[in-house]
Design a protein around this motif. Structure first.
Motif, PDB file in Angstrom:
ATOM      1  N   HIS A 232       0.842  -1.204   0.000  1.00 42.68           N
ATOM      2  CA  HIS A 232       0.000   0.000   0.000  1.00 42.68           C
ATOM      3  C   HIS A 232       0.866   1.239   0.000  1.00 42.68           C
ATOM      4  N   HIS A 267      -2.399   1.889  12.743  1.00 41.27           N
ATOM      5  CA  HIS A 267      -1.979   1.262  11.473  1.00 41.27           C
ATOM      6  C   HIS A 267      -2.526  -0.174  11.448  1.00 41.27           C
ATOM      7  N   LYS A 297     -14.304  15.063  21.375  1.00 42.57           N
ATOM      8  CA  LYS A 297     -12.832  14.984  21.297  1.00 42.57           C
ATOM      9  C   LYS A 297     -12.191  14.682  22.654  1.00 42.57           C
ATOM     10  N   LEU A 303     -13.402   5.827  15.986  1.00 37.66           N
ATOM     11  CA  LEU A 303     -14.101   4.769  15.263  1.00 37.66           C
ATOM     12  C   LEU A 303     -13.015   3.977  14.525  1.00 37.66           C
ATOM     13  N   GLY A 305     -10.966   1.413  12.281  1.00 37.44           N
ATOM     14  CA  GLY A 305     -11.331   0.891  10.961  1.00 37.44           C
ATOM     15  C   GLY A 305     -11.926   1.965  10.064  1.00 37.44           C
ATOM     16  N   PHE A 306     -11.922   3.203  10.546  1.00 39.46           N
ATOM     17  CA  PHE A 306     -12.421   4.325   9.746  1.00 39.46           C
ATOM     18  C   PHE A 306     -11.313   5.357   9.577  1.00 39.46           C
ATOM     19  N   HIS A 308      -8.437   7.424   6.788  1.00 41.13           N
ATOM     20  CA  HIS A 308      -7.195   7.040   6.118  1.00 41.13           C
ATOM     21  C   HIS A 308      -6.462   8.290   5.674  1.00 41.13           C
ATOM     22  N   ARG A 309      -5.134   8.262   5.761  1.00 37.67           N
ATOM     23  CA  ARG A 309      -4.359   9.421   5.332  1.00 37.67           C
ATOM     24  C   ARG A 309      -4.548   9.715   3.840  1.00 37.67           C
ATOM     25  N   ARG A 317     -10.462  -1.578  -0.930  1.00 41.24           N
ATOM     26  CA  ARG A 317     -10.242  -2.869  -0.271  1.00 41.24           C
ATOM     27  C   ARG A 317     -11.370  -3.166   0.718  1.00 41.24           C
ATOM     28  N   ARG A 391       1.731  -8.404   4.315  1.00 44.31           N
ATOM     29  CA  ARG A 391       2.476  -7.198   3.944  1.00 44.31           C
ATOM     30  C   ARG A 391       3.964  -7.479   3.745  1.00 44.31           C
TER      31      ARG A 391
HETATM   32  C1  SDX Z   1      -3.970   1.164   7.791  1.00 46.36           C
HETATM   33  O1  SDX Z   1      -1.381   4.454   5.248  1.00 46.36           O
HETATM   34  C2  SDX Z   1      -1.776   3.347   4.832  1.00 46.36           C
HETATM   35  O2  SDX Z   1      -1.783   3.072   3.659  1.00 46.36           O
HETATM   36  C3  SDX Z   1      -2.206   2.363   5.911  1.00 46.36           C
HETATM   37  C4  SDX Z   1      -2.974   1.099   5.469  1.00 46.36           C
HETATM   38  C5  SDX Z   1      -2.051   0.128   4.738  1.00 46.36           C
HETATM   39  O3  SDX Z   1      -2.582  -0.711   3.996  1.00 46.36           O
HETATM   40  O4  SDX Z   1      -0.838   0.142   4.984  1.00 46.36           O
HETATM   41  O5  SDX Z   1      -4.092   1.425   4.675  1.00 46.36           O
HETATM   42  C6  SDX Z   1      -3.455   0.283   6.711  1.00 46.36           C
HETATM   43  O6  SDX Z   1      -3.192   1.539   8.637  1.00 46.36           O
HETATM   44  C7  SDX Z   1      -5.429   1.594   7.778  1.00 46.36           C
HETATM   45  C8  SDX Z   1      -5.758   2.607   8.884  1.00 46.36           C
HETATM   46  C9  SDX Z   1      -6.113   1.848  10.134  1.00 46.36           C
HETATM   47  N1  SDX Z   1      -6.301   2.755  11.276  1.00 46.36           N
HETATM   48  C10 SDX Z   1      -7.497   2.942  11.840  1.00 46.36           C
HETATM   49  O7  SDX Z   1      -8.544   2.462  11.396  1.00 46.36           O
HETATM   50  C11 SDX Z   1      -7.462   3.763  13.114  1.00 46.36           C
HETATM   51  C12 SDX Z   1      -8.495   4.844  13.054  1.00 46.36           C
HETATM   52  N2  SDX Z   1      -8.102   5.818  12.052  1.00 46.36           N
HETATM   53  C13 SDX Z   1      -7.385   7.011  12.448  1.00 46.36           C
HETATM   54  O8  SDX Z   1      -6.487   6.838  13.500  1.00 46.36           O
HETATM   55  C14 SDX Z   1      -6.882   7.869  11.263  1.00 46.36           C
HETATM   56  O9  SDX Z   1      -7.939   8.039  10.390  1.00 46.36           O
HETATM   57  C15 SDX Z   1      -5.629   7.447  10.489  1.00 46.36           C
HETATM   58  C16 SDX Z   1      -4.414   7.217  11.391  1.00 46.36           C
HETATM   59  C17 SDX Z   1      -5.883   6.176   9.684  1.00 46.36           C
HETATM   60  C18 SDX Z   1      -5.268   8.610   9.492  1.00 46.36           C
HETATM   61  O10 SDX Z   1      -4.831   9.697  10.211  1.00 46.36           O
HETATM   62  P1  SDX Z   1      -4.516  11.134   9.581  1.00 46.36           P
HETATM   63  O11 SDX Z   1      -4.424  11.098   8.122  1.00 46.36           O
HETATM   64  O12 SDX Z   1      -3.327  11.697  10.311  1.00 46.36           O
HETATM   65  O13 SDX Z   1      -5.804  11.978   9.936  1.00 46.36           O
HETATM   66  P2  SDX Z   1      -6.084  12.747  11.264  1.00 46.36           P
HETATM   67  O14 SDX Z   1      -5.791  11.868  12.420  1.00 46.36           O
HETATM   68  O15 SDX Z   1      -5.370  14.064  11.203  1.00 46.36           O
HETATM   69  O16 SDX Z   1      -7.648  12.971  11.192  1.00 46.36           O
HETATM   70  C19 SDX Z   1      -8.273  14.090  10.582  1.00 46.36           C
HETATM   71  C20 SDX Z   1      -9.529  14.380  11.365  1.00 46.36           C
HETATM   72  C21 SDX Z   1      -9.239  14.656  12.852  1.00 46.36           C
HETATM   73  O17 SDX Z   1     -10.301  15.497  13.306  1.00 46.36           O
HETATM   74  P3  SDX Z   1     -10.014  17.073  13.458  1.00 46.36           P
HETATM   75  O18 SDX Z   1      -8.820  17.223  14.381  1.00 46.36           O
HETATM   76  O19 SDX Z   1      -9.737  17.613  12.078  1.00 46.36           O
HETATM   77  O20 SDX Z   1     -11.280  17.634  14.073  1.00 46.36           O
HETATM   78  O21 SDX Z   1     -10.416  13.238  11.388  1.00 46.36           O
HETATM   79  C22 SDX Z   1     -10.580  12.758  12.725  1.00 46.36           C
HETATM   80  C23 SDX Z   1      -9.382  13.305  13.509  1.00 46.36           C
HETATM   81  O22 SDX Z   1      -9.657  13.395  14.899  1.00 46.36           O
HETATM   82  N3  SDX Z   1     -10.496  11.284  12.635  1.00 46.36           N
HETATM   83  C24 SDX Z   1     -11.295  10.436  13.292  1.00 46.36           C
HETATM   84  C25 SDX Z   1     -10.926   9.147  12.864  1.00 46.36           C
HETATM   85  N4  SDX Z   1      -9.919   9.253  11.962  1.00 46.36           N
HETATM   86  C26 SDX Z   1      -9.659  10.553  11.837  1.00 46.36           C
HETATM   87  N5  SDX Z   1     -12.271  10.640  14.178  1.00 46.36           N
HETATM   88  C27 SDX Z   1     -12.873   9.537  14.678  1.00 46.36           C
HETATM   89  N6  SDX Z   1     -12.586   8.268  14.310  1.00 46.36           N
HETATM   90  C28 SDX Z   1     -11.602   8.040  13.407  1.00 46.36           C
HETATM   91  N7  SDX Z   1     -11.279   6.807  13.020  1.00 46.36           N
END
Ligand code: SDX
Length: 432
Positions: A232, A267, A297, A303, A305-306, A308-309, A317, A391
């Motif tokens: 990925h 991750h 906050k 949440l 599983g929700f 993505h960067r 997927r 991976r």
């Molecule tokens: C993987 O990068 C890849 O390609 C990874 C991957 C791969 O195949 O290698 O796809 C695999 O790691 C998938 C991601 C799995 N992680 C999760 O499901 C954990 C929950 N997700 C979050 O932690 C988050 O969305 C990330 C880490 C995945 C992405 O983080 P970013 O890009 O740094 O975004 P951010 O944290 O700055 O969020 C932006 C906003 C924030 O709110 P504000 O400060 O703007 O008000 O969205 C909010 C965040 O608080 N937010 C969420 C959220 N994810 C982001 N709020 C609630 N629930 C969430 N899951």
């Protein structure tokens, strides 16, 4: 690669500097700022690499706005429909899909490397039984460097190839051993007459007293999980592998570094965290209350599983995983699975809620993969090990690409220093 375009940076009073703009085959152009410090005396500030391409790569491409993923130019939907995991491994490592002969040669070589050095078994007995399997897998993969000295010269292409085969072939054995050790069952040795995924399922679930019956629908489901997690682009663990490898470290050490990074809940650890989250919510009636908590906050709830960067649209997927979830639950007569229903209810509410809509938060690959794995009989603590298994090939492909890239340099970022300015050490008696 480079284009006629230039980017101009202006700062201060009338100062400016020009930088080349590079274009890839798809995706955004990048500004080549390697000469930034020499031309301006400044660095860039970009925590989390929000706007930084740290390498060039021809392996995987994501269009996050549309929600598309390509392995070596092939859309993931076509790969998932027409290829099995060994073909995907071949594609990622070699750049092209194998023909029948290449596939059979590749499978043959991988199959002949599935056993691990017998002394490696003793590493497991050094761990507590209740150790997290990711801790065991991370340690044991790093320890491979102590066993396979004959393939550690990273400048020798043959060594790199043999290490790649060893890692792809042995990771299922190591993951299954971590599981068997954690439940107090004897290790099950690989069997060369089985496919890659069949063999892994047997090593996980067979016991000496009883042979494991292979179910094709379940094997296909796990194979699809492997395919969807294979690579990925520059995610955190892959960037870690590249960073570790940039110093010339051996491939086993680099992959162990990638495993450590993958373990985090933001991750690869999200699949385990997601299932734990669903269990703690309990049932669909509690969804509104949970969503309210996530939006607060101060609660610290996410949440899982929700989001993505890169994907600011549905992760392709996740769609494929949802499909697989249906297939597996139908096959196992679990159509009314409590957690699957709960996940769908949660997804529906989130996709209609302005908090998630405005932040473009969609389900990622980990949202449904835990439910599939649970149905396959894989315990929650093993989910991230399954991700690791899949991976590993992507990490090796990216590591090899980095070694062959003449632009590669040791990863050594700069910083914005905010500590104390220069001061003198006073004798201890005079310190407050
Ligand atoms: C993987 O990068 C890849 O390609 C990874 C991957 C791969 O195949 O290698 O796809 C695999 O790691 C998938 C991601 C799995 N992680 C999760 O499901 C954990 C929950 N997700 C979050 O932690 C988050 O969305 C990330 C880490 C995945 C992405 O983080 P970013 O890009 O740094 O975004 P951010 O944290 O700055 O969020 C932006 C906003 C924030 O709110 P504000 O400060 O703007 O008000 O969205 C909010 C965040 O608080 N937010 C969420 C959220 N994810 C982001 N709020 C609630 N629930 C969430 N899951």
């Amino acid at each position: 690669m480079s284009s006629d375009k230039k980017a101009v940076l202006s700062w201060g009073e009338g100062k400016s500097a020009e930088f080349p703009v590079m274009s890839g085959t798809m995706g955004a152009d990048v500004v080549d700022i390697r000469s930034l410090y020499a031309k301006t005396g400044m660095f860039t500030y970009d925590p989390g690499f929000m706007s930084t391409a740290h390498c060039r790569s021809s392996i995987t491409y994501i269009d996050g706005d549309v929600g598309e993923l390509f392995y070596r130019g092939y859309p993931i939907e076509q790969i998932a429909a027409h290829c099995d995991f060994p073909e995907v491994c071949y594609l990622l490592l070699n750049g092209e899909l194998p023909n029948a002969k290449q596939r059979s040669d590749f499978v043959n070589i991988v199959t002949r490397h599935t056993m691990v050095h017998d002394q490696l078994n003793r590493f497991f007995t050094g761990f507590r039984r209740d150790a997290h399997p990711m801790a065991m897998v991370c340690g044991v993969v790093g320890a491979l460097a102590a066993f396979y000295h004959d393939s550690l010269d990273i400048h020798n292409p043959e060594h790199r190839t043999i290490s790649a085969f060893r890692l792809v072939a042995k990771i299922p054995t190591i993951v299954a051993m971590a599981y068997k050790y954690s439940i107090g069952q004897p290790f099950v040795y690989p069997r060369n007459d089985l496919s890659y995924t069949e063999n892994f399922m047997r090593m996980m679930f067979a016991v000496p007293a009883e042979e494991y019956k292979i179910n094709d629908v379940l094997v296909r489901a796990l194979d699809r999980i492997f395919i969807l997690h294979a690579d990925h682009e520059q995610n955190a663990s892959t960037a870690t592998v590249r960073s570790a490898g940039s110093s010339g470290a051996n491939p086993f050490a680099c992959i162990a570094a990638g495993i450590a990074s993958l373990w985090g809940p933001a991750h690869g650890g999200a699949n385990e965290a997601c299932l734990n989250m669903l269990e703690s919510i309990g049932d669909a009636s509690k969804v509104p209350e949970f969503i309210k908590k996530v939006k607060d906050k101060n609660s610290g709830a996410m949440l899982m599983g929700f989001g993505h960067r890169v994907y600011k649209n549905y992760d392709p997927r996740a769609k494929l995983m949802h499909e697989t979830c249906h297939e597996v639950l139908n096959e196992l007569n679990l159509k009314d699975d409590r957690l699957f229903k709960l996940a769908m209810a949660l997804e529906k509410v989130a996709l209609e809620d302005d908090y998630f809509v405005s932040r473009k938060l969609y389900p990622n690959v980990d949202f449904y993969s835990g439910i599939v794995q649970r149905a396959l009989g894989i315990p929650t603590a093993m989910f991230t090990c399954i991700f690791t298994l899949a991976r590993t090939v992507g990490w090796i492909a990216q590591w090899s690409e980095m070694i062959g890239d003449q632009d590669s340099k040791i990863a050594r970022p700069r910083q914005l220093y905010t500590g104390s300015t220069s001061r003198n050490v006073s004798p201890i008696a005079q310190r407050k």
